[in-house]
Design a protein around this motif. Structure first.
Motif, PDB file in Angstrom:
ATOM      1  N   LEU A 348       1.230  20.375 -18.223  1.00  0.00           N
ATOM      2  CA  LEU A 348       1.052  19.277 -17.269  1.00  0.00           C
ATOM      3  C   LEU A 348       2.356  18.517 -17.059  1.00  0.00           C
ATOM      4  CD1 LEU A 348      -2.447  18.057 -18.411  1.00  0.00           C
ATOM      5  CD2 LEU A 348      -1.874  19.222 -16.290  1.00  0.00           C
ATOM      6  N   ASP A 351       4.619  20.609 -14.943  1.00  0.00           N
ATOM      7  CA  ASP A 351       4.264  20.485 -13.524  1.00  0.00           C
ATOM      8  C   ASP A 351       5.031  19.336 -12.882  1.00  0.00           C
ATOM      9  OD1 ASP A 351       2.519  22.573 -13.474  1.00  0.00           O
ATOM     10  OD2 ASP A 351       0.720  21.369 -13.771  1.00  0.00           O
ATOM     11  N   ARG A 382       1.047  10.630 -10.840  1.00  0.00           N
ATOM     12  CA  ARG A 382       0.708  11.695 -11.796  1.00  0.00           C
ATOM     13  C   ARG A 382       1.175  11.353 -13.201  1.00  0.00           C
ATOM     14  NH1 ARG A 382      -0.924  17.110 -10.432  1.00  0.00           N
ATOM     15  NH2 ARG A 382      -0.351  18.289 -12.278  1.00  0.00           N
ATOM     16  N   ASP A 385      -1.056   8.639 -14.593  1.00  0.00           N
ATOM     17  CA  ASP A 385      -2.321   9.207 -15.055  1.00  0.00           C
ATOM     18  C   ASP A 385      -2.183   9.836 -16.427  1.00  0.00           C
ATOM     19  OD1 ASP A 385      -4.069   8.549 -13.157  1.00  0.00           O
ATOM     20  OD2 ASP A 385      -4.488  10.607 -12.472  1.00  0.00           O
ATOM     21  N   LEU A 386      -1.129  10.624 -16.555  1.00  0.00           N
ATOM     22  CA  LEU A 386      -0.885  11.331 -17.815  1.00  0.00           C
ATOM     23  C   LEU A 386      -0.665  10.347 -18.961  1.00  0.00           C
ATOM     24  CD1 LEU A 386       1.636  14.298 -17.561  1.00  0.00           C
ATOM     25  CD2 LEU A 386      -0.526  14.253 -18.743  1.00  0.00           C
ATOM     26  N   ARG A 390      -4.461  10.610 -20.251  1.00  0.00           N
ATOM     27  CA  ARG A 390      -4.632  11.883 -20.940  1.00  0.00           C
ATOM     28  C   ARG A 390      -3.825  12.004 -22.230  1.00  0.00           C
ATOM     29  NH1 ARG A 390      -6.419  17.459 -19.394  1.00  0.00           N
ATOM     30  NH2 ARG A 390      -5.554  18.716 -21.059  1.00  0.00           N
ATOM     31  N   LYS A 394      -5.074  12.884 -25.997  1.00  0.00           N
ATOM     32  CA  LYS A 394      -4.817  14.212 -26.537  1.00  0.00           C
ATOM     33  C   LYS A 394      -4.016  14.150 -27.834  1.00  0.00           C
ATOM     34  CE  LYS A 394      -7.004  16.806 -23.753  1.00  0.00           C
ATOM     35  NZ  LYS A 394      -7.932  17.868 -24.145  1.00  0.00           N
TER      36      LYS A 394
ATOM     37  N   ALA B  42      -5.718  23.000 -12.978  1.00  0.00           N
ATOM     38  CA  ALA B  42      -4.332  22.610 -13.233  1.00  0.00           C
ATOM     39  C   ALA B  42      -4.165  21.093 -13.202  1.00  0.00           C
ATOM     40  CB  ALA B  42      -3.419  23.258 -12.202  1.00  0.00           C
ATOM     41  N   SER B  43      -5.251  20.375 -13.053  1.00  0.00           N
ATOM     42  CA  SER B  43      -5.132  18.928 -12.874  1.00  0.00           C
ATOM     43  C   SER B  43      -5.189  18.207 -14.213  1.00  0.00           C
ATOM     44  CB  SER B  43      -6.242  18.416 -11.973  1.00  0.00           C
ATOM     45  OG  SER B  43      -7.445  18.381 -12.706  1.00  0.00           O
ATOM     46  N   ILE B  44      -4.956  16.902 -14.137  1.00  0.00           N
ATOM     47  CA  ILE B  44      -4.932  16.098 -15.350  1.00  0.00           C
ATOM     48  C   ILE B  44      -6.332  15.949 -15.930  1.00  0.00           C
ATOM     49  CG2 ILE B  44      -4.580  13.686 -16.028  1.00  0.00           C
ATOM     50  CD1 ILE B  44      -1.956  13.917 -14.392  1.00  0.00           C
ATOM     51  N   GLU B  45      -7.368  16.141 -15.099  1.00  0.00           N
ATOM     52  CA  GLU B  45      -8.739  16.030 -15.606  1.00  0.00           C
ATOM     53  C   GLU B  45      -9.220  17.332 -16.239  1.00  0.00           C
ATOM     54  OE1 GLU B  45      -8.320  14.799 -12.192  1.00  0.00           O
ATOM     55  OE2 GLU B  45      -7.830  12.933 -13.224  1.00  0.00           O
ATOM     56  N   PHE B  50      -8.018  26.645 -19.353  1.00  0.00           N
ATOM     57  CA  PHE B  50      -6.908  25.994 -18.686  1.00  0.00           C
ATOM     58  C   PHE B  50      -6.090  26.991 -17.897  1.00  0.00           C
ATOM     59  CE2 PHE B  50      -2.958  23.452 -18.795  1.00  0.00           C
ATOM     60  CZ  PHE B  50      -3.488  22.192 -18.602  1.00  0.00           C
ATOM     61  N   PRO B  62       5.102  23.397  -5.923  1.00  0.00           N
ATOM     62  CA  PRO B  62       5.444  22.165  -5.219  1.00  0.00           C
ATOM     63  C   PRO B  62       6.568  22.408  -4.217  1.00  0.00           C
ATOM     64  CG  PRO B  62       6.369  22.130  -7.418  1.00  0.00           C
ATOM     65  CD  PRO B  62       5.525  23.360  -7.330  1.00  0.00           C
TER      66      PRO B  62
END
Lengths: 579, 198
Positions: A348, A351, A382, A385-386, A390, A394, B42-45, B50, B62
């Motif tokens: 993530l 990304d 993003r 959010d992380l 998350r 985690k 692939a999202s944060i949720e 995975f 992107p």
């Protein structure tokens, strides 16, 4: 640069003996010490002035002056700027006394300077080649040494434009014919001298085992092709039963002479090559190199760029520590489940790197005076959010999953212990040093960029065992999340690079040492410019390379099964170790 | 109690295991092999499984994603190609691994250089995808591609890209990098307008 120099000399002005002179070349700092009194000066620096950790040792070949210079950066673990001192010797047959008796952490770096520059360190206990192969002829970082694919001293090569008739490198030097062997050398019937010397050095252990039982001691090679070594890395181990008597690491299998490539490249061309050092944390590598060159150029990035840089560096730290924790568990035998949980979070973050820089691992995102481009739309959200949701969840999950696990604790607690004194003496930095109870973090000890603005704690643990090196990485991830929250709160709008982006930068004459607290330790870039478009000298103080000093120390007296975990707890990346 | 740590850890792995099936149950068929499913995983949720089933499924790249440069040409009304490249050579000079070769065109009569490349080569075996050529090109003539599936059977024949293989239309560029394309076009038009005004 000049006022930096004067503060250094005035800081210890009355304490420095009169036989050292300030380095008065324009753009240079520190003092020059006569070769004959180097050891005396080193003891004075360590014992009287408190420079207990020798950060970096390297050489510079000043071919036009016929001189070879050895540059030392020493630092105090209570914090502050490094103290730079140098010795100068004639270029032909340079001999310098070894400082290993003063700072044992000079060991590998002196071997590297011998290997690549041909500087002989008198009194060094084990002066063998370290990165090049044992039969190699010559010292590649010397300015008059030319590589097999040699085209010109400096890029850009004239053959590319305007008359660029394409050809492959192997058309010029065919693949079987691109290695220079010394005359009369036959690779088929040859045993490397260095290997012989290595085994001879270890044979002393075989003779007296001293035990009542008549047991044989064995020399065992772990690696270079071994799944637990995180790459191509070899440990020569002397075993008494299952117990490790001594250990010698052998590496350099991935050596590509990054520093020679750096000297051929122009300043900006070098940036993408730094990505390939510690390929887990390329943003940090970019950061260190950018800082070193910016210091020489005397420019500062705009505010927004500073925040973006810190954000990327901290995300990188999280990535690197997650990978370290995951693979440590792999080494313990928890095969791939913990790694894959860690890699989910890493993906993530990658990304985000991909959206920002265009590449997941080889980011090449930093430029002198800023970053390559502004954050694309949606990236900040993003990251938020992380960081807000998350990641903390985690990390707690990984904590719950592993920390109290009885098997992990039995295997890790009290194993591979490194005391604070030995950690400092062996020049360890980063999590390895901090897990031994030395709260030395560059972001606090000698703040760079805008780290002085953020609230965070320097993570420190006191037992110095594998378990603490595991715990400290979780602590640091939590601190990084804390910094990231502040970055997201404060990040301003504005330009992301000072001035116009330039494909050719002018760098004034001088030297500079840029260092950052990379995920693996102190990552330093020592660069020397002579005003030309290419660096005259480009040296990387690679943290995982120098942290490897501690491996033998931690492994001695342990069991052979633990050495794999101990290596994992240092967290090396061979791209950086071998350079 | 001894063993509690292991059991609590196993509860975490069990949770992961269950999550995959719970998510499957919730999302139904659209979880796999659909764009929506890929984006969700692939999202944060994302929870549970995975991974993406490449090559049947592909992660969307992107806009800034960079892979092997290409040369942009503008299409005329009759389909003729006008390469933007002027063969100034900046890309070849800034290229870190030096994988770009350019031959400049000379006017056959006067012998003076003409702003167009006669030949243009990129050795894609050497290219390190750093993106400097695209970043520093003053004419927006060379850009980084999104197509990463360029494996071939013969590296000697196929891995040196020539002008023909490198040229791609501006419409393709606009498709893969819409935001960059719009920004650059606006900048160029503003410049042209400034030039036209006395």
């Amino acid at each position: 640069m000049t006022d930096h120099e004067s503060t250094l000399t005035t800081r210890h002005g009355d304490l420095l003996p009169d036989w050292v002179v300030a380095d008065s070349r324009p753009g240079y700092e520190g003092v020059i010490v006569p070769v004959s009194r180097l050891i005396e000066f080193a003891f004075l620096l360590r014992d009287k002035l408190g420079y207990d950790l020798l950060s970096s040792v390297t050489g510079v070949d000043y071919l036009p002056d016929g001189k070879m210079e050895v540059v030392y950066h020493a630092l105090q673990t209570i914090g502050g700027a490094p103290f730079v001192f140098k010795v100068q010797v004639p270029r032909e047959d340079p001999i310098v006394p070894s400082v290993v008796p003063v700072w044992p952490g000079a060991d590998f770096q002196e071997r590297e300077a011998w290997d690549l520059l041909g500087i002989r360190f008198e009194g060094h206990p084990d002066l063998r080649r370290i990165l090049m192969w044992e039969g190699f002829e010559g010292h590649p970082l010397r300015k008059d040494w030319k590589e097999p694919y040699y085209e010109e001293d400096a890029k850009p090569y004239k053959s590319r434009w305007p008359e660029g008739h394409v050809r492959r490198a192997e058309d010029v030097a065919p693949l079987h014919d691109n290695v220079q062997y010394p005359p009369g050398f036959d690779p088929e019937s040859w045993t490397p001298d260095g290997d012989e010397a290595l085994y001879r050095g270890l044979r002393k252990y075989l003779e007296d085992s001293g035990s009542e039982l008549k047991t044989d001691r064995l020399i065992v090679n772990l690696g270079p092709q071994h799944p637990s070594t995180h790459g191509v890395f070899r440990m020569v181990v002397v075993l008494d039963g299952e117990t490790i008597v001594d250990l010698k690491p052998v590496f350099g299998y991935l050596h590509r002479n990054h520093e020679k490539i750096g000297e051929r490249c122009t300043w900006i061309q070098n940036m993408p090559f730094t990505d390939r050092l510690d390929y887990i944390s390329s943003m940090s590598n970019n950061f260190g190199y950018a800082l070193a060159v910016e210091k020489l150029m005397g420019i500062k990035p705009p505010e927004r760029a500073e925040y973006i840089r810190v954000m990327m560096a901290e995300l990188t730290r999280i990535v690197s520590h997650l990978v370290a924790v995951g693979f440590l568990l792999n080494d313990l035998g928890a095969f791939f489940t913990p790694v894959l949980y860690a890699l989910e979070e890493r993906e993530l973050i990658l990304d985000i790197f991909e959206a920002v820089s265009g590449s997941r691992m080889m980011c090449n995102y930093f430029r002198f005076g800023g970053v390559a481009r502004d954050l694309p739309e949606g990236v900040l959200e993003r990251v938020r959010d992380l960081v807000e949701n998350r990641l903390p969840r985690k990390i707690d999950e990984i904590d719950r999953y592993l920390t109290k696990n009885e098997i992990v604790r039995t295997r890790c607690e009290g194993v591979g212990v490194l005391t604070a004194e030995r950690a400092i003496a062996l020049s360890a930095t980063g999590p390895v040093l901090r897990a031994s109870g030395v709260p030395y973090d560059l972001r606090r000890a000698d703040p760079y960029s805008i780290y002085d603005r953020f609230e965070f704690d320097v993570a420190v643990r006191y037992h110095g065992d594998i378990y603490d090196r595991y715990l400290i990485r979780l602590d640091e991830i939590r601190q990084s999340i804390r910094i990231l929250k502040q970055v997201l709160r404060d990040i301003p709008e504005g330009p992301v690079i000072s001035g116009k982006p330039q494909w050719q930068v002018r760098v004034p004459t001088g030297e500079s040492y840029g260092r950052v607290e990379g995920p693996k330790g102190e990552l330093g870039f020592y660069v020397v410019s002579n005003g030309k478009p290419n660096p005259w000298r480009y040296h990387v103080r690679a943290p995982s390379f120098i942290n490897l000093h501690t491996l033998a120390e931690m492994a001695r007296g342990g069991k052979v099964a633990d050495v794999v975990v101990i290596l994992g707890s240092i967290d090396i990346v061979l791209g950086e170790v071998d350079r | 109690m001894n063993g509690m740590g292991v059991l609590k850890g196993l509860a975490v792995t069990f949770r992961h295991f269950i999550d995959t099936y719970l998510e499957d149950f919730k999302a139904g068929k659209k979880r796999y092999f659909t764009e929506e499913g890929i984006r969700q995983r692939a999202s944060i949720e994302a929870k549970g499984i995975f991974s993406i089933q490449y090559p049947e499924e592909k992660l969307p790249v992107p806009e800034e994603f960079r892979y092997i440069p290409f040369l942009v040409y503008d299409e005329g009304e009759n389909g003729e190609r006008a390469l933007r490249c002027t063969s100034c050579g900046i890309c070849a000079k800034v290229c870190p691994p030096q994988c770009i070769w350019i031959v400049r065109t000379n006017d056959p009569v006067t012998g003076k250089p003409v702003p167009a490349p006669a030949e243009f080569y990129i050795d894609v075996d050497i290219c390190m995808n750093c993106g400097y050529c695209a970043e520093y090109c003053p004419f927006d003539a060379i850009k980084m591609d999104h197509n990463y599936e360029i494996a071939s059977y013969d590296r000697f024949k196929e891995h040196i890209f020539d002008l023909n293989k490198l040229s791609k239309p501006a419409s393709y560029y606009a498709k893969i990098r819409p935001a960059n394309f719009a920004r650059e076009t606006a900048e160029r038009e503003a410049k042209a307008a400034k030039k036209a005004a006395p």
